[in-house]
Design an enzyme around this catalytic site. Structure first.
Site, PDB file in Angstrom:
ATOM      1  N   ASP A  17       1.178  -1.104  -0.123  1.00 11.95           N
ATOM      2  CA  ASP A  17      -0.397  -0.286  -0.249  1.00 11.95           C
ATOM      3  C   ASP A  17       0.613   1.157  -0.548  1.00 11.95           C
ATOM      4  OD1 ASP A  17      -3.109   1.211  -0.016  1.00 11.95           O
ATOM      5  OD2 ASP A  17      -1.407   2.382   1.942  1.00 11.95           O
ATOM      6  N   GLU A  48       1.017   5.670   0.457  1.00 12.23           N
ATOM      7  CA  GLU A  48       0.438   6.978   0.378  1.00 12.23           C
ATOM      8  C   GLU A  48       1.163   8.128  -0.690  1.00 12.23           C
ATOM      9  OE1 GLU A  48      -1.883   7.481   2.441  1.00 12.23           O
ATOM     10  OE2 GLU A  48      -1.553   4.752   3.066  1.00 12.23           O
ATOM     11  N   HIS A  82      -5.252   4.649   6.651  1.00 12.60           N
ATOM     12  CA  HIS A  82      -4.781   5.758   5.912  1.00 12.60           C
ATOM     13  C   HIS A  82      -3.596   5.978   6.020  1.00 12.60           C
ATOM     14  CE1 HIS A  82      -8.497   5.901   3.074  1.00 12.60           C
ATOM     15  NE2 HIS A  82      -9.110   6.830   4.370  1.00 12.60           N
ATOM     16  N   ASP A 103      -2.618  -0.215   6.340  1.00 15.11           N
ATOM     17  CA  ASP A 103      -4.056  -0.795   5.085  1.00 15.11           C
ATOM     18  C   ASP A 103      -3.249  -1.867   4.409  1.00 15.11           C
ATOM     19  OD1 ASP A 103      -4.780   1.972   6.427  1.00 15.11           O
ATOM     20  OD2 ASP A 103      -4.988   2.308   3.911  1.00 15.11           O
TER      21      ASP A 103
END
Length: 608
Positions: A48, A50, A190, A195
């Protein structure tokens, strides 16, 4: 960044006439992709990211990478690092993720963080929720940094969820919704690692659900679709007993009637594909619904499997096979053996006459015969004529298109000479027919009759193809025995060997490495099917063509030959450029049309 730990068997390989049983001998080991990779043995890297925005191409940067490596439900390692985006983080991103400018000041830049992640993930299948987003960012910066993308396979848990879950189970397929639905141990927030951990739980739950639907390999997961009914998918168990070997498979219904026959290099993988979205043919869906059992017949070589398939289809005539079901319906042009020979359309080649074919459609045979009639003045009437005929001449005789043996105009010697010219065109050299047809095309084109010229061209193409095919087959059928071999690996350690008698495949096997070839081949020949030559062909034309195609393929070596295997020097093969030119002209005239059968003509419709 943080990184958490993490002697040869005997060649008993005769080819039976119809059914047969499994063929023993050395089989070629399939690749992992052919065999199907069990999901429990796949190492997944669930990742994942960001970011500062939604598009790397538009300038958005990565602010955090989180990943979890798992296999068989066990966590093998974790990877997490913040990434300096080399610029301020938008306020709304900070509110969403909690990542501030101060947190990334001392973090590595993408040029340092990305190579470390790629090394961590090497050799795995990438998994992400909305994978195009995460994988897209990773690919973009890999290219931007001049690094080599490892060629990861990837899975998207969002896409899988949309295919597996029903609308009344979850309102949407967001990660937070799925994590709550599957009671994930980690709540997505998040942040990249959290995540990724939540996505791991979602992935495992989805794989468990897929397992109940008969999906157990990576290949089945890649082709999974909700369009396949649960009942159809559950039938994948019908393939469980089949080996990962080359051979033939037969779908049978509850009455043991054969529904469909096919062939594959990997029986189990191919049969399982009938229960996934990779099989989209409507007729096959109907067939699978009726099937209650799948029978597999293993074969030593791919050629043996193809030959078995042809024989089984011809014998059982399965309703869901469209090709090769009725070889007995093929049409041949026969130059008869009688006092006044003629061209006749027949279904069998059961004597020593000269034949041209086979043609799948009688109309194709009629077009070829018409081309021959244009070049030779043999009679076109049906039925036998006595040695001393006493009929009246027909219109063709009055037009000079027939030597008219019916009314005694032609002497036996004159007519026999014309028949010899026909025989030469069929069996040795069709140049006379080709030249006559080519002249007619030029004349028609010069008169502006382009459609008629195209029709003449198609008749000529059909004739060249038919004579070339017949001459090649006749050469093989005349050989009492052909033994040939082809290496199965670049080092020539294993060889596939075939024995062919009068055009029929009678034995096949794989000679293992370091095996004395002489005794092994002799043992194979001794187990081969015996063929007693007579006027009936030992094999169908389709089988002999399969064998011939293999014999003419790259790498094949002749081991022994009993007979003369040769084609005429001035045979139809030298006229094949005509066929190639015709195909090019068709493609240029109708580049978007689907391929049409020989003899197609343009249909002109009135304007509205």
């Amino acid at each position: 960044m943080t990184l958490a730990p993490e002697t040869a068997p005997p060649p008993t390989v005769p080819v039976p006439a119809v059914e047969g049983t499994a063929v023993e001998g050395t089989a070629v080991q399939g690749t992992l992709d052919e065999l199907g990779r069990d999901l429990s043995g796949i190492t997944f890297c669930v990742v994942d990211l960001e970011t500062t925005g939604g598009s790397a191409a538009a300038g958005s940067m990565i602010t955090e990478i989180g990943a979890v490596k798992v296999r068989g439900g066990e966590v093998l390692g974790e990877f997490q690092t913040l990434v300096d985006p080399e610029g301020p983080i938008p306020t709304f991103i900070t509110v969403l993720t909690g990542i501030t400018d101060a947190m990334v000041v001392a973090a590595p830049r993408i040029g340092e963080a990305l190579p470390s992640f790629l090394e961590f993930a090497r050799g795995t299948v990438l998994v992400a929720h909305n994978a195009p987003f995460d994988v897209g960012f990773l690919k973009h910066f890999t290219q931007h940094l001049g690094l080599a993308w490892p060629g990861f396979e990837s899975l998207d848990t969002a896409r899988i969820a949309r295919r597996v879950l029903l609308r009344d189970e979850v309102p949407n397929c967001k990660l937070s919704t799925l994590a709550r639905h599957f009671h994930a141990a980690t709540t997505p927030n998040h942040r990249a690692l959290a995540d990724a951990r939540a996505t791991v739980d979602v992935l495992h739950a989805l794989l468990e659900r897929l397992g109940t639907m008969g999906v157990s390999t990576m290949e089945e997961l890649a082709t999974f679709s909700s369009r396949v009914s649960p009942a159809q998918r559950k039938k994948s168990r019908l393939a469980d007993h089949l080996p990962h070997l080359p051979g033939v498979y037969l779908f049978r219904d509850r009455h043991e009637n054969v529904l469909y026959v096919g062939t594959s290099k990997d029986l189990r993988a191919r049969v399982r594909s009938y229960f996934t979205s990779s099989e989209t043919r409507t007729r096959m869906g109907e067939m699978v619904a009726l099937a209650t059992r799948v029978e597999g017949i293993t074969c030593a070589t791919a050629l043996e499997a193809q030959v078995r398939e042809l024989r089984l289809i011809a014998h059982h005539k399965p309703p869901y096979n469209r090709r090769s079901r009725h070889p007995e319906r093929a049409t041949w042009i026969k130059l008869t053996r009688e006092p006044w020979p003629r061209l006749s359309f027949v279904r069998k080649t059961d004597d020593d006459a000269d034949y041209l074919g086979p043609f799948t459609r009688r109309s194709s045979a009629e077009r070829v015969a018409a081309t021959l009639y244009e070049a030779f003045r043999i009679r076109q009437c049906s039925g036998r004529l006595p040695r001393r005929p006493s009929r009246s001449a027909c219109a063709l005789a009055e037009m000079g298109s027939c030597l008219a043996p019916c009314d005694g105009t032609a002497t036996p010697e004159t007519y026999a000479a014309e028949v010899d010219r026909v025989r030469t065109a069929l069996t040795l050299d069709p140049t006379v027919v080709v030249d006559a047809s080519t002249d007619r095309m030029r004349t028609l084109s010069g008169q502006g009759r382009f459609e008629d010229a195209a029709h003449e061209r198609d008749r000529l193409v059909a004739l060249v193809r038919a004579t070339h095919r017949s001459q090649r087959l006749a050469a093989l059928l005349s050989c009492a025995e052909v033994v040939a071999a082809r290496p199965l690996d670049p080092q020539w350690r294993e060889w596939e060997v075939h024995v062919v008698r009068h055009g029929r495949l009678v034995a096949s096997g794989v000679m293992p490495a370091s095996t004395p070839s002489g005794p092994w081949v002799e043992a194979l020949r001794s187990t081969a099917e015996t063929i007693v030559p007579d006027e009936t062909p030992a094999a169908t034309a389709a089988e002999s063509e399969l064998v011939l195609r293999w014999l003419e393929s790259d790498g094949v070596r002749l081991v022994d030959l009993d007979g003369e295997w040769a084609s005429p020097v001035r045979g139809a093969g030298r006229h094949l450029p005509i066929v190639e030119a015709a195909e090019r002209s068709r493609a240029a005239a109708a580049p978007f049309d689907e391929a049409r059968g020989e003899g197609w003509r343009t249909e002109h419709r009135p304007r509205r």
